[in-house]
Design a protein around this motif. Structure first.
Motif, short mmCIF file in Angstrom:
data_model
loop_
_atom_site.label_atom_id
_atom_site.label_comp_id
_atom_site.label_asym_id
_atom_site.label_seq_id
_atom_site.Cartn_x
_atom_site.Cartn_y
_atom_site.Cartn_z
N ALA A 156 2.04 1.83 -3.50
CA ALA A 156 0.96 2.35 -4.34
C ALA A 156 0.72 3.84 -4.06
O ALA A 156 0.53 4.63 -5.00
CB ALA A 156 -0.32 1.56 -4.11
N TYR A 157 0.76 4.21 -2.79
CA TYR A 157 0.57 5.62 -2.44
C TYR A 157 1.70 6.49 -2.99
O TYR A 157 1.47 7.58 -3.49
CB TYR A 157 0.48 5.79 -0.93
N ALA A 209 3.56 5.92 -5.59
CA ALA A 209 3.38 6.03 -7.04
C ALA A 209 2.31 7.08 -7.36
O ALA A 209 2.48 7.89 -8.28
CB ALA A 209 3.01 4.68 -7.63
N ARG A 210 1.21 7.06 -6.60
CA ARG A 210 0.14 8.05 -6.82
C ARG A 210 0.64 9.45 -6.51
O ARG A 210 0.29 10.41 -7.22
CB ARG A 210 -1.08 7.70 -5.96
N ARG A 269 3.62 10.56 -6.95
CA ARG A 269 4.43 10.99 -8.10
C ARG A 269 3.53 11.48 -9.25
O ARG A 269 3.83 12.48 -9.89
CB ARG A 269 5.32 9.84 -8.57
N GLU A 270 2.45 10.75 -9.49
CA GLU A 270 1.50 11.15 -10.54
C GLU A 270 0.91 12.52 -10.23
O GLU A 270 0.82 13.39 -11.11
CB GLU A 270 0.36 10.14 -10.66
N LEU A 271 0.49 12.71 -9.00
CA LEU A 271 -0.12 13.98 -8.62
C LEU A 271 0.88 15.13 -8.69
O LEU A 271 0.53 16.24 -9.10
CB LEU A 271 -0.71 13.88 -7.21
N ALA A 279 -5.38 15.85 -2.45
CA ALA A 279 -5.13 14.41 -2.51
C ALA A 279 -3.78 14.06 -1.90
O ALA A 279 -3.66 13.07 -1.17
CB ALA A 279 -5.21 13.93 -3.96
N ILE A 335 -2.92 11.49 1.21
CA ILE A 335 -1.98 10.38 1.06
C ILE A 335 -0.88 10.48 2.11
O ILE A 335 -0.48 9.47 2.69
CB ILE A 335 -1.40 10.34 -0.37
N GLN A 375 0.83 -1.20 0.00
CA GLN A 375 0.00 0.00 0.00
C GLN A 375 0.87 1.25 0.00
O GLN A 375 0.57 2.22 -0.69
CB GLN A 375 -0.94 0.01 1.21
#
Length: 80
Positions: A27-28, A30-31, A33-35, A53, A57, A24
């Motif tokens: 995954a957080y 990675a998210r 980095r996207e944001l 967001a 996180i 988890q």
């Protein structure tokens, strides 16, 4: 929280709760980095939504770290 429930279930079943938390966390991150990339090209509304967001996180990541540090104690409580 869903992650709390999954952690408790993993402990009850004797599965690797540490691995669950690590997955988890990954995954957080990675998210995040996207944001962060989205903030670089977005307008103000997009930036503010991304920040919102990201703050959530960050809180979840702090919870994961705290829970991982207390996993031994939590495992004993669940087994009792």
């Amino acid at each position: 929280s869903e992650l709390f429930a999954k952690t408790i279930i993993a402990l009850m079943l004797g599965t690797d709760a540490e691995r669950l938390l690590d997955m988890q966390r990954s995954a957080y991150i990675a998210r995040m980095r996207e944001l962060t990339r989205l903030k670089e090209v977005g307008d103000l509304k997009t930036v503010l939504l991304a920040d919102h967001a990201l703050f959530h996180i960050e809180a979840d990541l702090r919870w994961i770290d705290l829970t991982a540090a207390r996993l031994g104690d939590l495992r004993q409580e669940v087994r009792a």
